[in-house]
Design a protein around this motif. Structure first.
Motif, PDB file in Angstrom:
ATOM      1  N   GLU A  52      -2.810 -19.993 -27.137  1.00 43.91           N
ATOM      2  CA  GLU A  52      -2.611 -18.551 -27.267  1.00 43.91           C
ATOM      3  C   GLU A  52      -1.385 -18.147 -26.466  1.00 43.91           C
ATOM      4  N   GLU A  53      -0.710 -17.105 -26.898  1.00 38.41           N
ATOM      5  CA  GLU A  53       0.484 -16.645 -26.196  1.00 38.41           C
ATOM      6  C   GLU A  53       0.119 -16.243 -24.776  1.00 38.41           C
ATOM      7  N   LYS A  54       0.911 -16.678 -23.828  1.00 39.53           N
ATOM      8  CA  LYS A  54       0.646 -16.320 -22.435  1.00 39.53           C
ATOM      9  C   LYS A  54       1.890 -16.557 -21.596  1.00 39.53           C
ATOM     10  N   THR A  55       1.885 -15.940 -20.439  1.00 40.33           N
ATOM     11  CA  THR A  55       2.918 -16.207 -19.450  1.00 40.33           C
ATOM     12  C   THR A  55       2.336 -17.195 -18.450  1.00 40.33           C
ATOM     13  N   ALA A  56       3.079 -18.253 -18.180  1.00 40.54           N
ATOM     14  CA  ALA A  56       2.587 -19.286 -17.263  1.00 40.54           C
ATOM     15  C   ALA A  56       3.670 -19.631 -16.247  1.00 40.54           C
ATOM     16  N   PHE A  57       3.225 -20.110 -15.095  1.00 36.41           N
ATOM     17  CA  PHE A  57       4.141 -20.546 -14.046  1.00 36.41           C
ATOM     18  C   PHE A  57       4.276 -22.061 -14.155  1.00 36.41           C
ATOM     19  N   LEU A  58       5.448 -22.505 -14.601  1.00 35.13           N
ATOM     20  CA  LEU A  58       5.666 -23.937 -14.802  1.00 35.13           C
ATOM     21  C   LEU A  58       6.338 -24.553 -13.579  1.00 35.13           C
ATOM     22  N   CYS A  59       5.902 -25.741 -13.264  1.00 31.40           N
ATOM     23  CA  CYS A  59       6.367 -26.467 -12.078  1.00 31.40           C
ATOM     24  C   CYS A  59       7.832 -26.892 -12.214  1.00 31.40           C
ATOM     25  N   THR A  60       8.590 -26.748 -11.142  1.00 32.79           N
ATOM     26  CA  THR A  60       9.967 -27.261 -11.098  1.00 32.79           C
ATOM     27  C   THR A  60      10.125 -28.371 -10.061  1.00 32.79           C
ATOM     28  N   CYS A  61       9.130 -28.535  -9.188  1.00 32.69           N
ATOM     29  CA  CYS A  61       9.258 -29.552  -8.131  1.00 32.69           C
ATOM     30  C   CYS A  61       8.820 -30.928  -8.611  1.00 32.69           C
ATOM     31  N   LYS A  62       8.100 -30.958  -9.740  1.00 33.01           N
ATOM     32  CA  LYS A  62       7.615 -32.191 -10.381  1.00 33.01           C
ATOM     33  C   LYS A  62       6.558 -32.912  -9.551  1.00 33.01           C
ATOM     34  N   GLN A  63       5.968 -32.223  -8.598  1.00 33.66           N
ATOM     35  CA  GLN A  63       4.911 -32.828  -7.774  1.00 33.66           C
ATOM     36  C   GLN A  63       3.521 -32.344  -8.183  1.00 33.66           C
ATOM     37  N   THR A  64       3.464 -31.426  -9.133  1.00 33.22           N
ATOM     38  CA  THR A  64       2.165 -30.875  -9.518  1.00 33.22           C
ATOM     39  C   THR A  64       1.213 -31.959 -10.032  1.00 33.22           C
ATOM     40  N   LYS A  65      -0.063 -31.763  -9.768  1.00 28.14           N
ATOM     41  CA  LYS A  65      -1.085 -32.672 -10.302  1.00 28.14           C
ATOM     42  C   LYS A  65      -1.625 -32.135 -11.621  1.00 28.14           C
ATOM     43  N   ASN A  66      -1.109 -30.987 -12.046  1.00 29.40           N
ATOM     44  CA  ASN A  66      -1.566 -30.354 -13.275  1.00 29.40           C
ATOM     45  C   ASN A  66      -0.374 -29.960 -14.156  1.00 29.40           C
ATOM     46  N   PRO A  67       0.458 -30.955 -14.525  1.00 31.77           N
ATOM     47  CA  PRO A  67       1.653 -30.627 -15.305  1.00 31.77           C
ATOM     48  C   PRO A  67       1.322 -30.042 -16.672  1.00 31.77           C
ATOM     49  N   PRO A  68       2.111 -29.111 -17.154  1.00 33.22           N
ATOM     50  CA  PRO A  68       3.377 -28.631 -16.604  1.00 33.22           C
ATOM     51  C   PRO A  68       3.216 -27.457 -15.636  1.00 33.22           C
ATOM     52  N   TYR A  69       1.983 -27.160 -15.262  1.00 29.35           N
ATOM     53  CA  TYR A  69       1.740 -25.939 -14.491  1.00 29.35           C
ATOM     54  C   TYR A  69       1.856 -26.165 -12.982  1.00 29.35           C
ATOM     55  N   CYS A  70       2.387 -25.179 -12.304  1.00 35.00           N
ATOM     56  CA  CYS A  70       2.451 -25.205 -10.840  1.00 35.00           C
ATOM     57  C   CYS A  70       1.029 -25.197 -10.288  1.00 35.00           C
ATOM     58  N   ASP A  71       0.762 -26.094  -9.329  1.00 37.42           N
ATOM     59  CA  ASP A  71      -0.541 -26.094  -8.660  1.00 37.42           C
ATOM     60  C   ASP A  71      -0.396 -25.847  -7.166  1.00 37.42           C
ATOM     61  N   GLY A  72       0.781 -25.403  -6.763  1.00 36.52           N
ATOM     62  CA  GLY A  72       1.004 -25.101  -5.354  1.00 36.52           C
ATOM     63  C   GLY A  72       1.540 -26.281  -4.561  1.00 36.52           C
ATOM     64  N   SER A  73       1.692 -27.444  -5.195  1.00 33.92           N
ATOM     65  CA  SER A  73       2.160 -28.649  -4.485  1.00 33.92           C
ATOM     66  C   SER A  73       3.553 -28.478  -3.893  1.00 33.92           C
ATOM     67  N   HIS A  74       4.365 -27.565  -4.457  1.00 33.56           N
ATOM     68  CA  HIS A  74       5.728 -27.382  -3.944  1.00 33.56           C
ATOM     69  C   HIS A  74       5.732 -26.860  -2.513  1.00 33.56           C
ATOM     70  N   LYS A  75       4.613 -26.344  -2.058  1.00 28.77           N
ATOM     71  CA  LYS A  75       4.529 -25.804  -0.686  1.00 28.77           C
ATOM     72  C   LYS A  75       4.296 -26.900   0.339  1.00 28.77           C
ATOM     73  N   ASN A  76       3.917 -28.105  -0.124  1.00 27.48           N
ATOM     74  CA  ASN A  76       3.590 -29.198   0.809  1.00 27.48           C
ATOM     75  C   ASN A  76       4.836 -29.791   1.439  1.00 27.48           C
TER      76      ASN A  76
ATOM     77  N   MET B  74       7.579 -34.149 -21.082  1.00 24.64           N
ATOM     78  CA  MET B  74       6.168 -34.136 -21.447  1.00 24.64           C
ATOM     79  C   MET B  74       5.960 -32.997 -22.438  1.00 24.64           C
ATOM     80  N   GLY B  75       5.543 -33.337 -23.641  1.00 27.37           N
ATOM     81  CA  GLY B  75       5.311 -32.317 -24.651  1.00 27.37           C
ATOM     82  C   GLY B  75       4.000 -31.583 -24.419  1.00 27.37           C
ATOM     83  N   PHE B  76       4.007 -30.302 -24.697  1.00 30.17           N
ATOM     84  CA  PHE B  76       2.765 -29.531 -24.598  1.00 30.17           C
ATOM     85  C   PHE B  76       2.865 -28.295 -25.476  1.00 30.17           C
ATOM     86  N   ALA B  77       1.719 -27.711 -25.736  1.00 30.34           N
ATOM     87  CA  ALA B  77       1.628 -26.472 -26.500  1.00 30.34           C
ATOM     88  C   ALA B  77       0.472 -25.672 -25.940  1.00 30.34           C
TER      89      ALA B  77
END
Ligand code: FES
Length: 77
Positions: free
Chosen positions: A53-77, A47-50
């Protein structure tokens, strides 16, 4: 006994207006980004994204997030 794999987001520094490819299939060896492995696995493409502004972000690795590419806490479920 099966163990559930533990996932956690990866903090990455994102550059303004640079195009990124977030891995959606989990096969990439370069998480959280695509390395083209989906082609060999006939899996979902990146999934392409940009960011605007420059920032540090927490990107999802579990692929279950409802807000890709960002972690939304779904990995804890
Ligand atoms: S790693 Fe947190 S929602 Fe996927």
């Amino acid at each position: 006994m099966s163990e559930k794999k533990a996932y956690a987001p990866i903090a990455v520094k994102l550059e303004k207006d640079k195009r990124y490819g977030w891995c959606t299939c989990s096969h990439s060896s370069n998480q959280p980004f695509c390395d083209g492995s989906h082609k060999a696995h006939n899996a979902t493409p990146s999934m392409g994204f940009a960011v605007e502004e420059e920032k540090t972000a927490f990107l999802c690795t579990c692929k279950q997030t409802k807000n890709p590419p960002y972690c939304d806490g779904s990995h804890k479920n």
